[in-house]
Structures are given as structure tokens and as C-alpha cells.
Design a protein around this motif. Structure first.
Motif, PDB file in Angstrom:
ATOM      1  N   TRP A   1      26.704 -33.735  -3.235  1.00 51.17           N
ATOM      2  CA  TRP A   1      27.734 -32.741  -2.973  1.00 51.17           C
ATOM      3  C   TRP A   1      27.420 -32.049  -1.652  1.00 51.17           C
ATOM      4  CZ3 TRP A   1      27.276 -27.220  -2.804  1.00 51.17           C
ATOM      5  CH2 TRP A   1      28.516 -26.551  -2.676  1.00 51.17           C
ATOM      6  N   THR A   2      28.382 -32.069  -0.757  1.00 55.55           N
ATOM      7  CA  THR A   2      28.233 -31.367   0.505  1.00 55.55           C
ATOM      8  C   THR A   2      29.379 -30.376   0.637  1.00 55.55           C
ATOM      9  OG1 THR A   2      27.191 -33.275   1.561  1.00 55.55           O
ATOM     10  CG2 THR A   2      28.090 -31.573   3.008  1.00 55.55           C
ATOM     11  N   PRO A   3      29.091 -29.096   0.757  1.00 51.66           N
ATOM     12  CA  PRO A   3      30.168 -28.106   0.842  1.00 51.66           C
ATOM     13  C   PRO A   3      30.951 -28.244   2.139  1.00 51.66           C
ATOM     14  CG  PRO A   3      28.052 -27.091   1.322  1.00 51.66           C
ATOM     15  CD  PRO A   3      27.755 -28.492   0.855  1.00 51.66           C
ATOM     16  N   ARG A   4      32.205 -27.897   2.078  1.00 55.47           N
ATOM     17  CA  ARG A   4      33.015 -27.848   3.297  1.00 55.47           C
ATOM     18  C   ARG A   4      32.699 -26.607   4.105  1.00 55.47           C
ATOM     19  NH1 ARG A   4      39.027 -29.507   0.929  1.00 55.47           N
ATOM     20  NH2 ARG A   4      38.449 -31.599   0.201  1.00 55.47           N
ATOM     21  N   ARG A   5      32.347 -25.536   3.386  1.00 56.24           N
ATOM     22  CA  ARG A   5      32.089 -24.270   4.047  1.00 56.24           C
ATOM     23  C   ARG A   5      30.867 -23.602   3.438  1.00 56.24           C
ATOM     24  NH1 ARG A   5      35.801 -18.719   3.840  1.00 56.24           N
ATOM     25  NH2 ARG A   5      34.712 -17.614   5.518  1.00 56.24           N
ATOM     26  N   VAL A   6      30.053 -22.979   4.285  1.00 58.49           N
ATOM     27  CA  VAL A   6      28.915 -22.194   3.830  1.00 58.49           C
ATOM     28  C   VAL A   6      29.138 -20.755   4.283  1.00 58.49           C
ATOM     29  CG1 VAL A   6      26.432 -21.811   4.012  1.00 58.49           C
ATOM     30  CG2 VAL A   6      27.333 -24.143   3.886  1.00 58.49           C
TER      31      VAL A   6
ATOM     32  N   ASP B   1      23.308 -26.593 -11.687  1.00 56.16           N
ATOM     33  CA  ASP B   1      22.591 -27.859 -11.687  1.00 56.16           C
ATOM     34  C   ASP B   1      21.786 -27.866 -10.400  1.00 56.16           C
ATOM     35  OD1 ASP B   1      21.793 -30.557 -11.211  1.00 56.16           O
ATOM     36  OD2 ASP B   1      23.369 -31.263 -12.551  1.00 56.16           O
ATOM     37  N   PRO B   2      20.500 -27.518 -10.451  1.00 48.25           N
ATOM     38  CA  PRO B   2      19.746 -27.321  -9.208  1.00 48.25           C
ATOM     39  C   PRO B   2      19.588 -28.581  -8.372  1.00 48.25           C
ATOM     40  CG  PRO B   2      18.275 -27.235 -11.107  1.00 48.25           C
ATOM     41  CD  PRO B   2      19.675 -27.250 -11.645  1.00 48.25           C
ATOM     42  N   LEU B   3      19.591 -29.763  -9.002  1.00 43.86           N
ATOM     43  CA  LEU B   3      19.484 -30.991  -8.214  1.00 43.86           C
ATOM     44  C   LEU B   3      20.793 -31.288  -7.500  1.00 43.86           C
ATOM     45  CD1 LEU B   3      17.662 -33.344  -7.403  1.00 43.86           C
ATOM     46  CD2 LEU B   3      18.529 -34.602  -9.386  1.00 43.86           C
ATOM     47  N   GLY B   4      21.908 -30.882  -8.084  1.00 42.70           N
ATOM     48  CA  GLY B   4      23.204 -31.134  -7.469  1.00 42.70           C
ATOM     49  C   GLY B   4      23.395 -30.453  -6.131  1.00 42.70           C
ATOM     50  N   ILE B   5      22.655 -29.365  -5.896  1.00 39.08           N
ATOM     51  CA  ILE B   5      22.774 -28.638  -4.628  1.00 39.08           C
ATOM     52  C   ILE B   5      21.500 -28.716  -3.790  1.00 39.08           C
ATOM     53  CG2 ILE B   5      24.507 -27.036  -5.532  1.00 39.08           C
ATOM     54  CD1 ILE B   5      22.289 -24.982  -5.963  1.00 39.08           C
ATOM     55  N   GLU B   6      20.498 -29.467  -4.272  1.00 36.57           N
ATOM     56  CA  GLU B   6      19.182 -29.436  -3.643  1.00 36.57           C
ATOM     57  C   GLU B   6      19.180 -29.903  -2.197  1.00 36.57           C
ATOM     58  OE1 GLU B   6      14.959 -29.159  -3.091  1.00 36.57           O
ATOM     59  OE2 GLU B   6      16.524 -28.071  -4.165  1.00 36.57           O
TER      60      GLU B   6
ATOM     61  N   THR C   1      17.668 -29.472 -16.174  1.00 33.77           N
ATOM     62  CA  THR C   1      18.442 -30.660 -16.506  1.00 33.77           C
ATOM     63  C   THR C   1      19.495 -30.881 -15.434  1.00 33.77           C
ATOM     64  OG1 THR C   1      19.653 -31.775 -18.290  1.00 33.77           O
ATOM     65  CG2 THR C   1      20.169 -29.463 -17.917  1.00 33.77           C
ATOM     66  N   THR C   2      19.875 -32.146 -15.242  1.00 36.03           N
ATOM     67  CA  THR C   2      20.789 -32.481 -14.143  1.00 36.03           C
ATOM     68  C   THR C   2      21.668 -33.664 -14.483  1.00 36.03           C
ATOM     69  OG1 THR C   2      20.910 -33.059 -11.785  1.00 36.03           O
ATOM     70  CG2 THR C   2      19.087 -33.994 -13.045  1.00 36.03           C
ATOM     71  N   LYS C   3      22.834 -33.709 -13.851  1.00 39.19           N
ATOM     72  CA  LYS C   3      23.732 -34.858 -13.930  1.00 39.19           C
ATOM     73  C   LYS C   3      23.764 -35.625 -12.612  1.00 39.19           C
ATOM     74  CE  LYS C   3      27.011 -33.048 -17.376  1.00 39.19           C
ATOM     75  NZ  LYS C   3      26.569 -31.656 -17.569  1.00 39.19           N
ATOM     76  N   PHE C   4      22.850 -35.311 -11.712  1.00 41.03           N
ATOM     77  CA  PHE C   4      22.818 -35.957 -10.408  1.00 41.03           C
ATOM     78  C   PHE C   4      21.599 -36.877 -10.319  1.00 41.03           C
ATOM     79  CE2 PHE C   4      25.649 -32.442  -9.948  1.00 41.03           C
ATOM     80  CZ  PHE C   4      26.610 -32.857  -9.037  1.00 41.03           C
ATOM     81  N   ASP C   5      21.523 -37.665  -9.254  1.00 37.34           N
ATOM     82  CA  ASP C   5      20.498 -38.710  -9.209  1.00 37.34           C
ATOM     83  C   ASP C   5      19.703 -38.759  -7.910  1.00 37.34           C
ATOM     84  OD1 ASP C   5      22.761 -39.626  -7.748  1.00 37.34           O
ATOM     85  OD2 ASP C   5      22.153 -41.710  -8.029  1.00 37.34           O
TER      86      ASP C   5
END
Length: 363
Positions: free
Chosen positions: A12-17, A162-167, A194-198
Motif C-alpha cells: 500500500w502506497t498512500p497518494r498523500r502524506v 495492520d503494522p506490516l501493511g504500512i511498514e 497479526t497481518t494480512k500482508f506479505d
């Protein structure tokens, strides 16, 4: 040595920070900005104050889309710096962030987070992690217990994100794992998430010291494909589980939320077999299992229907049993007979297919 990792299937990459004024000068913010620039984010704004603005659109759907594509870098408020008990998962909860970039139609956070569902990462990372040192040796879920005392004092990091999703755009998870792994907060501290990302490529190279348990959230094929948008598919999650186990991490599977969909026995049976096959030649795997059935509240249902008006997720109060808390709240769970049948089946299958897995709880 670990197997060669596949290219992550979902980042996941945000469009805006958006960076609040108070967060702008904190050291960890520089690392977040560095990672965001490397990920190709071009819209990075430092706000003149600490209030997040510009997240609401002309409709609920537009607000949802705008918020879900935004990463806000903020300072964790004092209320987020006090660890809270989090049974049955862990002794304490600590939050690296609040909000999640995934699009799960049963989202656990619906109804518990106010305002647009923007992902907020905490820039004052030192303050977030500091209470670990003061809470080691305290707690009732793992610390000092016969069943789980070997885990030490556990700190759950995935209650509100989900900390891995934004890591890959924050670096918060790697920092926490490395610092706890080095014993900075004492030998009894233990992290878990726990995470749903890989995307575990960075994690497998960390000196984690065996002090972080990573659990992959897994589910039946039809449930994952239909209701877990924006996440890695099951084969990718199971491959990540294998890579982490090979790297010496304590690992786990969070099978959630279980739903008695058509063919559920066959689909969950395939899932457990796939997990067993992935771990069969990994020596000395430390594996746990946590099983959570689907449930919802009236408020979460309202939020989810505003986010996903065309969802096929079953949320029929008449088909459920109402479970009331001591504070008067209500959540809708499956009827007693259905719960008992699923619990029997999963308990037996885990014993047969994943005999080394320690079942921590069923709920």
C-alpha cells in the motif's frame, strides 16, 4: 537460510502524506518521509497545525476513498501511550498506528474509530515504546502464567492497525522489533502482531531475538477473495509465514473471521493443509493458532454498510444470537449450535493437521 522471497503481492502506497505541525520535527518523521519518497509519494504536506483537514468528500464513498489513500503522521495522544490489557491475545496493547489501509468488508475497526478512516502513524515512537519497560513482568494473559509464561510479557501491536501493511512507508515495525530484540526493554518483553500482508523481506533480516511473534491472518478462500480487498492473497500470506518461520520468528495463524459459508469444512480443510505443507520441512517451528468467529455490532454494521453498500457479507440480526456485555453493549454472534459445531471441527482438524500448533483461544 530462508527460501528466496517472491516479490510482495500487495504494497500500500498512500497518494498523500499529511504531517501535523507537532510531528514534523520528531526524528522518526524523517524516516517516514524518507520511506514515502522512496515509495514514490509526491504529495507530502506539513500542516500548519495539528488538525487533519481536507479528508471529507461530498459523499460517504468519496470521504472513504480519500481517507483510505492518505497517511497522516501525527503525535500519539497521552491516551494512546498508556498500555491497556488486551485479553485473550496479550498482556498489553501498544499502538504504532491507528487505522488500516486494507478494505475488509467486515473491518474490525468499523464503529470503534471516529471520523474518516485515515491511517495515522505515530511519530513519537520513543514515547509509544517506552511503557514496555515499565510493564514487563506485569499482566495476566501470558506474564507469569503456566500456559503461556514462556512468551514473557506480551505487547500486541495490531489492535488498531495492520503494522506490516504500512511498514514500507513507516519503518515503525522494524524499529520496534529490533529494539525489543536487542533487549532494550528487558529480557521479558515480547511483541506480537497479526497481518494480512506479505512484505516480510525487511523483517526476515532483522535481529529479532525470538521476541516477536508474527501471526498471519488467514481464512477460507472464498472469504478472503470476496471480503478482504487490498490485501495479499492466501498463498502469499502462507509463503510469508514460511519465510518468517525459517528466519527463526515465533509464528502463528489467526484464522479469522470464521464464517460457515457453503463448503466451509472443505475450504478451511484446504487452508490448514496448505499451512502444514508450507511448514513441514522448517525445523523447530514455534506455531500458535487463534480462532475468531465473525461477529458485528449495530454501530459497526451501520459503518460497514456506509463504506460497502453493495456488500454480500451476512449481517442479519435475526440469524444471530445477541451477546450482551456487562456495560449493556450488544454484539451478534452465530447461534450456539453453529458455534459448537465449528469449534468441534476446528479443534479436531488442528490436532490432526497441525498437531504442533498451540491453540491459544477460540472466540
Amino acid at each position: 537460510m530462508t527460501d528466496a522471497l517472491l516479490t510482495p503481492t500487495r504494497l500500500w502506497t498512500p497518494r498523500r502524506v499529511m504531517i501535523t505541525k507537532s510531528a514534523a520535527e520528531l526524528p522518526h518523521t524523517a524516516e517516514i518521509v524518507r520511506r514515502c519518497v522512496a515509495a514514490g509519494v509526491s504529495e507530502i504536506d506539513v500542516l500548519p497545525a495539528d488538525r487533519l483537514t481536507g479528508l471529507r468528500g461530498e459523499s460517504e464513498r468519496e470521504t472513504y476513498a480519500r481517507a483510505k489513500s492518505t497517511l497522516a503522521v501525527v503525535v500519539a495522544p497521552p491516551s494512546a501511550l498508556k498500555p491497556q490489557p488486551i485479553p485473550p491475545s496479550a498482556d498489553w496493547r501498544i499502538d504504532l498506528a491507528k487505522g488500516c489501509p486494507a478494505h475488509c468488508q467486515y473491518c474490525y475497526l468499523a464503529g470503534s474509530l471516529s471520523g474518516p478512516p485515515v491511517t495515522r502513524v505515530y511519530a513519537n515512537l520513543d514515547d509509544v515504546l517506552a511503557p514496555i519497560a515499565t510493564h514487563v513482568g506485569r499482566g495476566t494473559i501470558t506474564s507469569g502464567t503456566a500456559e503461556r509464561g514462556h512468551e514473557g510479557t506480551t505487547f500486541e501491536m495490531s489492535c488498531y492497525t495492520d503494522p506490516l501493511g504500512i511498514e514500507h512507508v513507516t519503518g515503525s515495525l522494524a524499529a520496534a522489533i529490533s529494539r525489543v530484540g536487542a533487549g532494550e526493554f528487558g529480557p521479558g518483553a515480547s511483541l506480537r502482531f497479526t497481518t494480512k500482508f506479505d512484505d516480510v523481506t525487511e523483517l526476515v533480516g532483522l535481529d529479532h531475538g525470538g521476541r516477536t511473534r508474527v501471526r498471519l491472518s488467514v481464512n477460507a478462500r472464498d472469504i478472503g477473495n470476496r471480503f478482504e480487498g487490498g490485501t495479499a492473497r492466501m498463498p502469499a500470506r502462507i509463503a510469508a509465514l514460511r519465510a518468517l518461520a525459517q528466519a527463526g520468528y515465533p509464528v502463528g495463524v489467526t484464522i479469522a473471521p470464521i464464517m460457515p459459508v457453503p463448503g466451509w469444512r472443505e475450504q478451511y480443510g484446504e487452508l490448514l493443509a496448505d499451512i502444514a505443507a508450507a511448514l513441514t520441512d522448517v525445523p523447530d517451528v514455534d506455531l500458535t493458532a487463534e480462532i475468531i468467529t465473525h461477529r458485528f455490532t449495530p454501530s459497526s454494521k451501520d459503518v460497514l454498510l456506509s463504506w460497502y453498500p453493495a456488500t454480500k457479507l451476512e449481517m442479519d440480526e435475526d440469524a444471530r444470537s445477541a451477546k450482551r456485555s456487562k456495560f449493556g453493549g450488544v454484539k451478534y454472534v452465530y447461534p450456539k449450535d453453529t458455534m459448537a459445531e465449528m469449534k468441534r471441527w476446528f479443534s479436531e482438524e488442528l490436532r490432526n493437521v497441525l498437531p504442533a500448533a498451540q491453540l491459544l483461544y477460540w472466540t
